[in-house]
Design an enzyme around this catalytic site. Sequence first.
Site, PDB file in Angstrom:
ATOM      1  N   ASN A   1       0.863  -1.182   0.000  1.00  0.00           N
ATOM      2  CA  ASN A   1       0.000   0.000   0.000  1.00  0.00           C
ATOM      3  C   ASN A   1       0.899   1.232   0.000  1.00  0.00           C
ATOM      4  OD1 ASN A   1      -1.802   2.058   0.518  1.00  0.00           O
ATOM      5  ND2 ASN A   1      -2.318   1.374   2.595  1.00  0.00           N
ATOM      6  N   TRP A   2       0.996   1.861  -1.163  1.00  0.00           N
ATOM      7  CA  TRP A   2       1.906   3.012  -1.290  1.00  0.00           C
ATOM      8  C   TRP A   2       1.386   4.232  -0.532  1.00  0.00           C
ATOM      9  CZ3 TRP A   2       3.843   3.547  -7.083  1.00  0.00           C
ATOM     10  CH2 TRP A   2       4.436   2.331  -7.483  1.00  0.00           C
ATOM     11  N   LYS A   3       0.135   4.229  -0.189  1.00  0.00           N
ATOM     12  CA  LYS A   3      -0.523   5.402   0.419  1.00  0.00           C
ATOM     13  C   LYS A   3      -0.309   6.633  -0.474  1.00  0.00           C
ATOM     14  CE  LYS A   3       0.002   3.305   4.912  1.00  0.00           C
ATOM     15  NZ  LYS A   3       0.003   3.473   6.339  1.00  0.00           N
TER      16      LYS A   3
ATOM     17  N   HIS B   1      -9.418   0.751   5.285  1.00  0.00           N
ATOM     18  CA  HIS B   1      -8.124   0.953   5.959  1.00  0.00           C
ATOM     19  C   HIS B   1      -8.357   1.870   7.167  1.00  0.00           C
ATOM     20  CE1 HIS B   1      -4.033   2.264   6.777  1.00  0.00           C
ATOM     21  NE2 HIS B   1      -3.631   1.201   6.101  1.00  0.00           N
TER      22      HIS B   1
ATOM     23  N   GLU C   1      -6.821   4.290   8.278  1.00  0.00           N
ATOM     24  CA  GLU C   1      -6.667   5.727   8.007  1.00  0.00           C
ATOM     25  C   GLU C   1      -7.935   6.297   7.392  1.00  0.00           C
ATOM     26  OE1 GLU C   1      -3.002   5.401   5.830  1.00  0.00           O
ATOM     27  OE2 GLU C   1      -1.954   4.887   7.680  1.00  0.00           O
TER      28      GLU C   1
ATOM     29  N   GLU D   1      -5.089  -5.518  10.846  1.00  0.00           N
ATOM     30  CA  GLU D   1      -4.061  -4.506  11.081  1.00  0.00           C
ATOM     31  C   GLU D   1      -4.368  -3.780  12.388  1.00  0.00           C
ATOM     32  OE1 GLU D   1      -2.221  -3.109   7.107  1.00  0.00           O
ATOM     33  OE2 GLU D   1      -3.974  -1.891   7.492  1.00  0.00           O
TER      34      GLU D   1
ATOM     35  N   GLY E   1       2.797   1.737  11.023  1.00  0.00           N
ATOM     36  CA  GLY E   1       3.766   2.822  10.867  1.00  0.00           C
ATOM     37  C   GLY E   1       4.492   3.192  12.149  1.00  0.00           C
TER      38      GLY E   1
ATOM     39  N   SER F   1       3.701  -2.549  10.410  1.00  0.00           N
ATOM     40  CA  SER F   1       5.167  -2.544  10.542  1.00  0.00           C
ATOM     41  C   SER F   1       5.810  -3.866  10.111  1.00  0.00           C
ATOM     42  CB  SER F   1       5.580  -2.176  11.972  1.00  0.00           C
ATOM     43  OG  SER F   1       5.167  -0.855  12.276  1.00  0.00           O
TER      44      SER F   1
ATOM     45  N   GLY G   1       2.878  -1.321   4.426  1.00  0.00           N
ATOM     46  CA  GLY G   1       2.877   0.121   4.156  1.00  0.00           C
ATOM     47  C   GLY G   1       4.288   0.597   3.864  1.00  0.00           C
ATOM     48  N   GLY G   2       4.932   1.189   4.862  1.00  0.00           N
ATOM     49  CA  GLY G   2       6.240   1.835   4.690  1.00  0.00           C
ATOM     50  C   GLY G   2       7.259   1.031   3.898  1.00  0.00           C
TER      51      GLY G   2
END
Length: 251
Positions: free
Chosen positions: A9-11, A97, A99, A169, A175, A211, A232-233
């Site tokens: 997920n590049w966000k 998600h 967010e 998640e 993150g 993470s 993610g990251g």
Amino acid sequence: MRRSLVVGNWKMNGSKSSAISLLTGLKASLADVSGVEVCVCPPYIYLSEASDSFADTKLAFGAQDVSGNAEAGGAYTGEVSAAMLSDAGCQYAIVGHSERREYFGESADLLAKKVEFLLSEKITPILCVGEKLEDRESGLHERVVNGQLMDIVDRLGVDVFSQIVVAYEPVWAIGTGLTATPQQMHAFIRKAISALDLAIADEIRLLYGGSVKPDNAKDLFAMQDIDGALVGGACLDVESFSLIVKAQETV
Ligand code: PEP
């Protein structure tokens, strides 16, 4: 037999040129990978070109969200429909998600609509569930996660779980560098679904997100009920993401 899946997920990150260089790197580094499905979810604006230009790779493409207002088109400024995602070459789309639940106040009704529209366009929804730190600290994590699952079951029926992927998640692990030891929650999710339909529970792919890094991926993937990851990251770096995919491949 559940086919494992690793999703990046590049966000809201990257640019036209960094998207191309990331995908070029992944194309080369994942060329020999087999036995694990790999999906990347760039921002909407890069999706169509990415899926066209990298159609000759093993990468599947996914969206980070979809409109829950209408399946195809309509007066919904700024929204992107499931039909448009299909047209852009998407096979997957992330729904719910944390967010989006948190910053955009997405309701259970809206999330169910998103799932419904994606399935009508033959796109697989990746439904995110997970508790916040305060839920975990007050022992409510199972109740919260079960509630998020039942929000979908109540609206669309349990059969819908034969067509979706669930990503657990824990919000406190996203993150932050903190990783849950999640086998218990994945087992809990499978059990909650098995109470409604045993065969669906056995088949559904459950991902872990929060993470995930090259150095913890192998331990996570070795857990019985974990069928892959939502990353993610670490998915923004060719080497890190490739190492995570390869950790899943060698489990
Ligand atoms: C995510 O946002 O879905 C996620 C898992 O992020 P990270 O890997 O950075 O924790």
